[in-house]
Design a protein around this motif. Structure first.
Motif, mmCIF file in Angstrom:
data_model
loop_
_atom_site.group_PDB
_atom_site.id
_atom_site.type_symbol
_atom_site.label_atom_id
_atom_site.label_comp_id
_atom_site.label_asym_id
_atom_site.label_seq_id
_atom_site.Cartn_x
_atom_site.Cartn_y
_atom_site.Cartn_z
ATOM 1 N N VAL A 52 -37.027 -72.007 124.118
ATOM 2 C CA VAL A 52 -38.114 -71.484 124.955
ATOM 3 C C VAL A 52 -38.904 -72.637 125.568
ATOM 4 O O VAL A 52 -39.225 -72.633 126.764
ATOM 5 N N GLU A 104 -43.989 -67.682 123.574
ATOM 6 C CA GLU A 104 -45.053 -68.244 124.411
ATOM 7 C C GLU A 104 -46.424 -67.760 123.942
ATOM 8 O O GLU A 104 -47.403 -68.522 123.973
ATOM 9 N N ALA A 105 -46.488 -66.499 123.503
ATOM 10 C CA ALA A 105 -47.751 -65.981 122.975
ATOM 11 C C ALA A 105 -48.142 -66.731 121.703
ATOM 12 O O ALA A 105 -49.316 -67.061 121.489
ATOM 13 N N ALA A 119 -35.944 -62.240 127.578
ATOM 14 C CA ALA A 119 -37.311 -62.189 128.095
ATOM 15 C C ALA A 119 -38.318 -61.801 127.014
ATOM 16 O O ALA A 119 -39.406 -62.388 126.914
ATOM 17 N N GLU A 120 -37.971 -60.814 126.179
ATOM 18 C CA GLU A 120 -38.911 -60.348 125.147
ATOM 19 C C GLU A 120 -39.180 -61.452 124.133
ATOM 20 O O GLU A 120 -40.335 -61.689 123.745
ATOM 21 N N THR A 121 -38.128 -62.141 123.712
ATOM 22 C CA THR A 121 -38.294 -63.234 122.748
ATOM 23 C C THR A 121 -39.107 -64.369 123.356
ATOM 24 O O THR A 121 -39.982 -64.953 122.707
ATOM 25 N N ARG A 122 -38.837 -64.682 124.624
ATOM 26 C CA ARG A 122 -39.569 -65.754 125.295
ATOM 27 C C ARG A 122 -41.077 -65.442 125.325
ATOM 28 O O ARG A 122 -41.902 -66.303 125.027
ATOM 29 N N LEU A 123 -41.410 -64.217 125.662
ATOM 30 C CA LEU A 123 -42.815 -63.832 125.726
ATOM 31 C C LEU A 123 -43.478 -63.944 124.364
ATOM 32 O O LEU A 123 -44.634 -64.370 124.240
ATOM 33 N N ARG A 124 -42.741 -63.567 123.307
ATOM 34 C CA ARG A 124 -43.301 -63.617 121.957
ATOM 35 C C ARG A 124 -43.565 -65.069 121.530
ATOM 36 O O ARG A 124 -44.606 -65.374 120.949
ATOM 37 N N ARG A 133 -49.608 -70.121 122.557
ATOM 38 C CA ARG A 133 -50.995 -70.038 123.012
ATOM 39 C C ARG A 133 -51.945 -69.779 121.849
ATOM 40 O O ARG A 133 -53.017 -70.389 121.747
ATOM 41 N N ALA A 172 -43.860 -66.578 115.483
ATOM 42 C CA ALA A 172 -43.187 -65.642 116.387
ATOM 43 C C ALA A 172 -42.011 -64.940 115.723
ATOM 44 O O ALA A 172 -41.351 -64.106 116.357
ATOM 45 N N LYS A 179 -37.272 -74.167 128.399
ATOM 46 C CA LYS A 179 -37.031 -73.219 129.490
ATOM 47 C C LYS A 179 -35.547 -72.874 129.655
ATOM 48 O O LYS A 179 -35.034 -72.741 130.760
#
Length: 342
Positions: free
Chosen positions: A30, A46-47, A39-44, A50, A20, A33
């Motif tokens: 992340v 989490e992606a 938010a942008e870093t968290r999404l990256r 996955r 990431a 939690k």
């Protein structure tokens, strides 16, 4: 990373961070939690988790933090709808805090309760919400202090040295009596059941004080069986005490449902021939016909309060003991009517 390499090598948090393009510390925030991550870093991150198939090792985190992120909840009866609503309120708050509930049934017995509490300690729960079984020893607070384990009493209390979340049972009972008196009833029975505990005593106290204030005899208190089907079969007991009641207040809604069946079998029309009030006002009160007048103790709200007290106690173990007592209010429906003059 090729699939065969993933099978040979366990994906680590450092792998996620590199994928990431963030630091390991940020990836860790992340996973936990933390609100400190954008938010942008968290999404990256989490992606990346996955894509790599990363699984957070809660056991290892527990060893590092000396926290299990689990909370034990012990109640006396898992079959009563009241406790389902109570647990629902607890779970909403506990889940929002990122913890998991472990639920156990004490069967309202102190020996089984002791065994359940011991197992929860062995599993390393961070704290416990306990609805104390009847006859819980008075030294509960001392035991908890020895265990160094945060604990909150819910619905019933054994000691003032531990946090407590409950309802004003006595005030709710007084409101029920006053309502029946306003309808002209004078011979009012309180149908009780189950073992003696603080909530039991507070209900009886509220009933007797309200009856006395109204100039009525406060001694028509009759014990009925615990099982609903047995309550129906033994409804005749209420009419064999020398004074047939024209109205009945029940220890809880389960007793009210049982008596409703018994009254039906006797040919009595609820709300017309006899008035009936439940206690706790669980969702089943709306399902009964006629709809059951009941004292609402808002079990979901009590559950939320108990969870909030425990989360505070875990975060700040030296807080003084606190009490959170919710009001109990009568919800008037169709199961009560004016006294019929023969």
């Amino acid at each position: 990373m090729p699939m065969q390499d993933r099978k040979r090598n366990k994906i680590t948090l450092l792998d996620v961070a590199k994928h990431a393009d963030v630091s390991r510390a940020t990836a860790s925030l992340v996973v936990r939690k933390s609100p400190l991550v954008g938010a942008e870093t968290r999404l990256r991150v989490e992606a990346a988790m996955r894509e790599l198939g990363y699984v957070y090792n809660m056991g290892a985190a527990r060893l590092r933090a000396e926290r299990s992120h689990t909370v034990g909840v012990v109640v006396p009866n898992l079959t009563n709808p009241f406790f389902a609503e109570l647990l629902g309120g607890m779970e909403a708050s506990i889940d929002a805090a990122g913890l998991v509930m472990i639920i156990a049934n004490s069967g309202d017995g102190p020996s089984r309760q002791a065994a359940v509490l011991q197992r929860m300690r062995e599993h390393g729960v961070d704290g416990i919400i306990l609805c104390p079984a009847a006859d819980t020893p008075d030294d509960l607070a001392r035991q908890v202090a020895d265990w160094k384990l945060p604990m909150v009493q819910a619905l019933r209390h054994v000691t003032d040295e531990l946090d407590y979340a409950g309802a004003n049972y006595a005030a709710g009972m007084e409101e029920a009596v006053e309502y029946l008196v306003s309808l002209g009833h004078q011979t009012i029975c309180f149908a009780i059941h189950g073992p003696v505990h603080s909530a039991y005593q507070e209900r009886i106290q509220g009933f007797r004080e309200a009856m006395t204030r109204s100039g009525l005899r406060p001694d028509l208190v009759i014990a009925v069986p615990d099982r609903v089907d047995h309550v129906a079969q033994d409804a005749h007991m209420l009419f064999e005490q020398g004074r047939a009641p024209t109205a009945v207040i029940c220890f809880n809604d389960l007793v009210a449902h049982g008596l409703a069946a018994g009254f039906y079998d006797r040919g009595l029309k609820i709300g017309h021939d006899i008035s009936l009030i439940g206690f706790d006002d669980v969702t089943d009160a709306e399902a009964m016909r006629p709809r059951l007048t009941s004292v609402s103790t808002a079990p979901s709200g009590i559950g939320q309060n108990a969870a909030a007290l425990l989360l505070d106690r875990i975060a700040q173990p030296t807080l003084p003991p606190r009490r959170c007592v919710s009001p109990a209010r009568l919800h008037i429906r169709e199961s009560c009517g004016p006294l019929r003059i023969s």
